[in-house]
Scaffold this motif. Structure first.
Motif, PDB file in Angstrom:
ATOM      1  N   LEU A 337       0.829  -1.209   0.000  1.00  0.00           N
ATOM      2  CA  LEU A 337       0.000   0.000   0.000  1.00  0.00           C
ATOM      3  C   LEU A 337       0.866   1.263   0.000  1.00  0.00           C
ATOM      4  CD1 LEU A 337      -3.065   0.893   0.307  1.00  0.00           C
ATOM      5  CD2 LEU A 337      -2.489   1.236   2.713  1.00  0.00           C
ATOM      6  N   LEU A 338       1.925   1.234   0.778  1.00  0.00           N
ATOM      7  CA  LEU A 338       2.795   2.407   0.881  1.00  0.00           C
ATOM      8  C   LEU A 338       4.031   2.313   0.003  1.00  0.00           C
ATOM      9  CD1 LEU A 338       2.607   3.043   4.734  1.00  0.00           C
ATOM     10  CD2 LEU A 338       1.171   3.978   2.915  1.00  0.00           C
ATOM     11  N   GLY A 339       4.216   1.147  -0.655  1.00  0.00           N
ATOM     12  CA  GLY A 339       5.355   0.987  -1.548  1.00  0.00           C
ATOM     13  C   GLY A 339       6.675   0.907  -0.823  1.00  0.00           C
ATOM     14  N   MET A 340       6.677   0.250   0.346  1.00  0.00           N
ATOM     15  CA  MET A 340       7.895   0.156   1.149  1.00  0.00           C
ATOM     16  C   MET A 340       8.589  -1.185   0.936  1.00  0.00           C
ATOM     17  SD  MET A 340       8.007   3.061   2.584  1.00  0.00           S
ATOM     18  CE  MET A 340       9.396   2.719   3.651  1.00  0.00           C
ATOM     19  N   LYS A 341       9.907  -1.188   1.007  1.00  0.00           N
ATOM     20  CA  LYS A 341      10.699  -2.413   0.901  1.00  0.00           C
ATOM     21  C   LYS A 341      10.645  -3.155   2.234  1.00  0.00           C
ATOM     22  CE  LYS A 341      13.860  -0.116  -2.295  1.00  0.00           C
ATOM     23  NZ  LYS A 341      15.230   0.354  -2.519  1.00  0.00           N
ATOM     24  N   ILE A 342      10.587  -4.477   2.162  1.00  0.00           N
ATOM     25  CA  ILE A 342      10.608  -5.280   3.375  1.00  0.00           C
ATOM     26  C   ILE A 342      11.755  -6.281   3.305  1.00  0.00           C
ATOM     27  CG2 ILE A 342       8.151  -5.057   3.853  1.00  0.00           C
ATOM     28  CD1 ILE A 342       7.697  -7.741   2.575  1.00  0.00           C
ATOM     29  N   LYS A 343      12.365  -6.515   4.471  1.00  0.00           N
ATOM     30  CA  LYS A 343      13.474  -7.459   4.596  1.00  0.00           C
ATOM     31  C   LYS A 343      14.538  -7.141   3.538  1.00  0.00           C
ATOM     32  CE  LYS A 343      10.667 -11.085   6.687  1.00  0.00           C
ATOM     33  NZ  LYS A 343      10.176 -12.473   6.610  1.00  0.00           N
ATOM     34  N   GLN A 350       5.929   2.471  -5.186  1.00  0.00           N
ATOM     35  CA  GLN A 350       4.904   3.221  -4.467  1.00  0.00           C
ATOM     36  C   GLN A 350       3.717   3.504  -5.370  1.00  0.00           C
ATOM     37  OE1 GLN A 350       5.949   7.233  -3.081  1.00  0.00           O
ATOM     38  NE2 GLN A 350       5.321   6.592  -1.030  1.00  0.00           N
ATOM     39  N   PRO A 351       2.486   3.247  -4.903  1.00  0.00           N
ATOM     40  CA  PRO A 351       1.313   3.628  -5.696  1.00  0.00           C
ATOM     41  C   PRO A 351       1.320   5.127  -5.973  1.00  0.00           C
ATOM     42  CG  PRO A 351       0.688   2.161  -3.903  1.00  0.00           C
ATOM     43  CD  PRO A 351       2.116   2.536  -3.665  1.00  0.00           C
ATOM     44  N   GLY A 352       0.871   5.502  -7.159  1.00  0.00           N
ATOM     45  CA  GLY A 352       0.888   6.909  -7.555  1.00  0.00           C
ATOM     46  C   GLY A 352       0.111   7.806  -6.625  1.00  0.00           C
ATOM     47  N   ILE A 353      -1.034   7.334  -6.148  1.00  0.00           N
ATOM     48  CA  ILE A 353      -1.858   8.174  -5.274  1.00  0.00           C
ATOM     49  C   ILE A 353      -1.150   8.402  -3.939  1.00  0.00           C
ATOM     50  CG2 ILE A 353      -3.180   6.154  -4.482  1.00  0.00           C
ATOM     51  CD1 ILE A 353      -4.462   9.751  -4.773  1.00  0.00           C
ATOM     52  N   ILE A 354      -0.431   7.385  -3.437  1.00  0.00           N
ATOM     53  CA  ILE A 354       0.299   7.547  -2.180  1.00  0.00           C
ATOM     54  C   ILE A 354       1.462   8.523  -2.360  1.00  0.00           C
ATOM     55  CG2 ILE A 354       1.666   6.372  -0.419  1.00  0.00           C
ATOM     56  CD1 ILE A 354      -1.315   5.699  -0.342  1.00  0.00           C
ATOM     57  N   HIS A 355       2.167   8.420  -3.494  1.00  0.00           N
ATOM     58  CA  HIS A 355       3.239   9.368  -3.782  1.00  0.00           C
ATOM     59  C   HIS A 355       2.694  10.795  -3.840  1.00  0.00           C
ATOM     60  CE1 HIS A 355       6.984  10.903  -5.502  1.00  0.00           C
ATOM     61  NE2 HIS A 355       6.240  11.561  -6.378  1.00  0.00           N
ATOM     62  N   TRP A 356       1.527  10.945  -4.425  1.00  0.00           N
ATOM     63  CA  TRP A 356       0.913  12.268  -4.552  1.00  0.00           C
ATOM     64  C   TRP A 356       0.527  12.822  -3.175  1.00  0.00           C
ATOM     65  CZ3 TRP A 356       0.534  16.344  -7.397  1.00  0.00           C
ATOM     66  CH2 TRP A 356      -0.540  17.209  -7.305  1.00  0.00           C
ATOM     67  N   LEU A 357      -0.091  11.985  -2.337  1.00  0.00           N
ATOM     68  CA  LEU A 357      -0.466  12.432  -0.991  1.00  0.00           C
ATOM     69  C   LEU A 357       0.771  12.797  -0.183  1.00  0.00           C
ATOM     70  CD1 LEU A 357      -3.270   9.864  -0.064  1.00  0.00           C
ATOM     71  CD2 LEU A 357      -3.542  12.189  -0.945  1.00  0.00           C
ATOM     72  N   GLN A 358       1.832  12.020  -0.352  1.00  0.00           N
ATOM     73  CA  GLN A 358       3.084  12.326   0.327  1.00  0.00           C
ATOM     74  C   GLN A 358       3.621  13.671  -0.145  1.00  0.00           C
ATOM     75  OE1 GLN A 358       6.909  10.254  -0.738  1.00  0.00           O
ATOM     76  NE2 GLN A 358       6.662   9.388   1.314  1.00  0.00           N
ATOM     77  N   MET A 359       3.510  13.911  -1.424  1.00  0.00           N
ATOM     78  CA  MET A 359       3.983  15.166  -1.996  1.00  0.00           C
ATOM     79  C   MET A 359       3.187  16.351  -1.420  1.00  0.00           C
ATOM     80  SD  MET A 359       4.444  15.865  -6.061  1.00  0.00           S
ATOM     81  CE  MET A 359       5.336  17.283  -6.679  1.00  0.00           C
TER      82      MET A 359
END
Length: 547
Positions: A337-343, A350-359
């Motif tokens: 959902l947040l486009g984060m790396k794990i392990k 990162q989903p485009g909408i999440i990148h936009w909200l972060q911006m």
């Protein structure tokens, strides 16, 4: 009057067809123009299904891209300035929307002799030509599909009626124009790939996505939060270029089955025509429709211009849309959902909408962005392979509310830590499933039937029970996380303790219900096994996973 239907009827710009919920919790039906004039007065879209609302939302977003994105929007700063000017008005500039749509008024007739909205007027002729080219028999008779196949919450075959349908008797065979318009958009986006002509190249475009979107405090805010103007490289989408056009801005394509390249422009992508459709009306009601394949992307095509989906790594394309799982709560896949790396996984997008909200969150001071919480929703159709193709079996809807500051780049460590503790939680839930299976095995019941099959079923059911009990607890905990005020280590430890207590309680309840046979146990390879020993092993694994 000759009894014939008028050539042009029901213009979607003027006629009410979009269902909304007002701030007074009343349900109203608005035209497109009414919606843009009063969006700030409504809570949300309120159609028959969340997937239907998303299909309509994408149409409205395409109109916004057409109305507001001009040649002056050259870079991300211009995009933020445009977005800010609109946001601070707290309602849409209605005159701008109306002025943009007026030249395309004739393209929004639901019924039109040559250009009905989201439809193909000559579909029968094109179907016949396709059949003739394939050496198949061509019939003069038009075999209309029943509207029961059009309605998403009724969805059934003509020979296998669905139990407990939302529409019954005559209502299954007739739709008002407003209803038909809503389901027309839904069919275009989420149609299955069961037998039709030609053979579909997959389900409808929206059905291929793991759709997510942001929800605001009213409909104006919801549309604005999803009005994404830049990609994940902060480059402006090409909505103002000459070859970037929304459905109503370009000639109608009558070609059956057409492979296309994914458009760079959002208004083009948001109005993609996955199917060619034609509605049939009688006496002021829609009673049937025709349907063929439409536009599609190549299997190896990059779909990275799509902003409303989560992603997974793909050997061919690098990344591909990741569909949501029917029974998995949204928070369980927070990393996607947040486009984060794990392990040790470097494959994350990162989903485009999440990148936009972060911006937007990163520019809070500059644009007076007054949203403290982001309400993230996911939706989609769940398909199952039946016979020759994939058919819709259910719909997915879930949501998650997070503190807006969690998306700020400075708080990336917070998100990484939260994703990390969720991975530890998943391991603990996995162990709960194994414990339940061990209890069943020492009770002796697994000796009947296939032990391996039964064990898998028990593990799955126990894990689902564990996630069910953790669901509201995690959402409440995450809602209270505020990186601007909280200590990272204290907050994550708090969740690990909540998860530990919850899962130990569930395991203890299983132990308390054990039979005497399970408590005594049985001899296995490697020694004696009983319920008490299984519980002790579970406690060990829980402490190892959660601390």
């Amino acid at each position: 009057m000759d009894g014939k239907e008028p050539e042009m009827e029901f213009n979607l710009l003027d006629e009410p067809w979009i269902v909304v919920k007002t701030k007074a919790n009343e349900t109203k039906t608005w035209s497109i123009l009414e919606l843009f004039e009063h969006a700030h007065e409504a809570q949300d879209l309120a159609g028959e299904l969340p997937t239907q609302d998303v299909a309509i939302m994408r149409l409205l977003l395409a109109i916004m891209h057409g109305a507001f994105v001009t040649d002056d929007i050259a870079d991300s700063d211009d995009a933020i300035n445009l977005w800010t000017d609109l946001w601070e008005q707290k309602q849409f500039p209605y005159d701008n929307i109306k002025a943009y749509l007026e030249p395309y008024h004739d393209r929004f007739w639901l019924f039109h002799p040559t250009q009905p909205f989201y439809q193909s007027a000559h579909i029968k002729k094109n179907m016949d030509a396709y059949k003739a080219a394939k050496g198949k028999k061509v019939s003069a008779e038009i075999k209309w599909k029943t509207v029961a196949r059009l309605v998403g919450d009724l969805f059934q075959s003509d020979h296998a009626p669905r139990l407990f349908p939302a529409r019954t008797r005559e209502a299954q065979n007739r739709l008002t124009y407003a209803e038909a318009a809503r389901w027309l958009l839904h069919l275009n986006g989420f149609d299955d790939d069961s037998a039709k002509m030609p053979t579909p190249k997959g389900v409808g475009y929206l059905g291929q996505l793991g759709i997510l979107y942001a929800k605001g405090r009213n409909l104006f805010e919801t549309l604005m939060l999803n009005f994404v103007l830049v990609d994940d490289r902060d480059e402006v989408f090409a909505d103002n270029e000459e070859d970037s056009k929304a459905y109503w801005e370009k000639p109608i394509c009558e070609t059956i089955e057409r492979e296309i390249s994914q458009p760079r422009a959002q208004k083009d992508l948001l109005t993609m025509q996955s199917r060619r459709i034609l509605l049939h009306r009688e006496q002021g009601m829609v009673t049937g429709y025709l349907l063929t394949m439409g536009d599609y992307f190549a299997k190896d095509a990059s779909l990275l211009n799509e902003v409303m989906t989560v992603w997974k790594s793909d050997d061919t394309r690098g990344f591909a849309p990741k569909r949501h799982q029917l029974e998995a709560q949204i928070w369980r896949d927070l990393s996607s959902l947040l486009g984060m790396k794990i392990k040790n996984d470097d494959n994350a997008r990162q989903p485009g909408i999440i990148h936009w909200l972060q911006m937007l969150e990163d520019t809070t001071e500059k644009i007076r962005f007054d949203v403290n919480l982001f309400h993230i929703c996911v939706t989609g159709a769940s398909y199952s392979l039946k016979g020759a193709g994939w058919q819709i079996v259910d719909y997915i809807q879930d949501d998650l509310t997070i503190n807006a500051s969690l998306l700020a780049k400075m708080n990336e460590m917070w998100v990484q830590e939260i994703v990390g503790v969720l991975e530890r939680t998943k391991e603990a839930v996995r162990r709960l499933g194994y414990f339940a299976a061990d209890i069943d095995e020492v009770s002796g019941d697994s000796l009947q039937g296939s032990p391996s099959t039964k064990r898998r079923e028990i593990v799955k059911l126990a894990q689902e029970e564990g996630y069910h009990h953790l669901d509201q607890a995690f959402q409440s905990w995450l809602l209270g996380v505020n990186p601007d005020k909280d200590e990272l280590e204290t907050r994550t430890a708090e969740w690990l303790l909540i998860a530990k207590k919850t899962l130990l309680r569930l395991a203890q309840e299983q132990l308390n219900q054990c039979s005497e046979t399970a408590l005594i146990g049985r001899i296995k390879e490697g020694g004696e096994q009983n319920a008490i020993k299984a519980f002790q092993e579970f406690q060990h694994h829980i402490k190892k996973a959660l601390g």
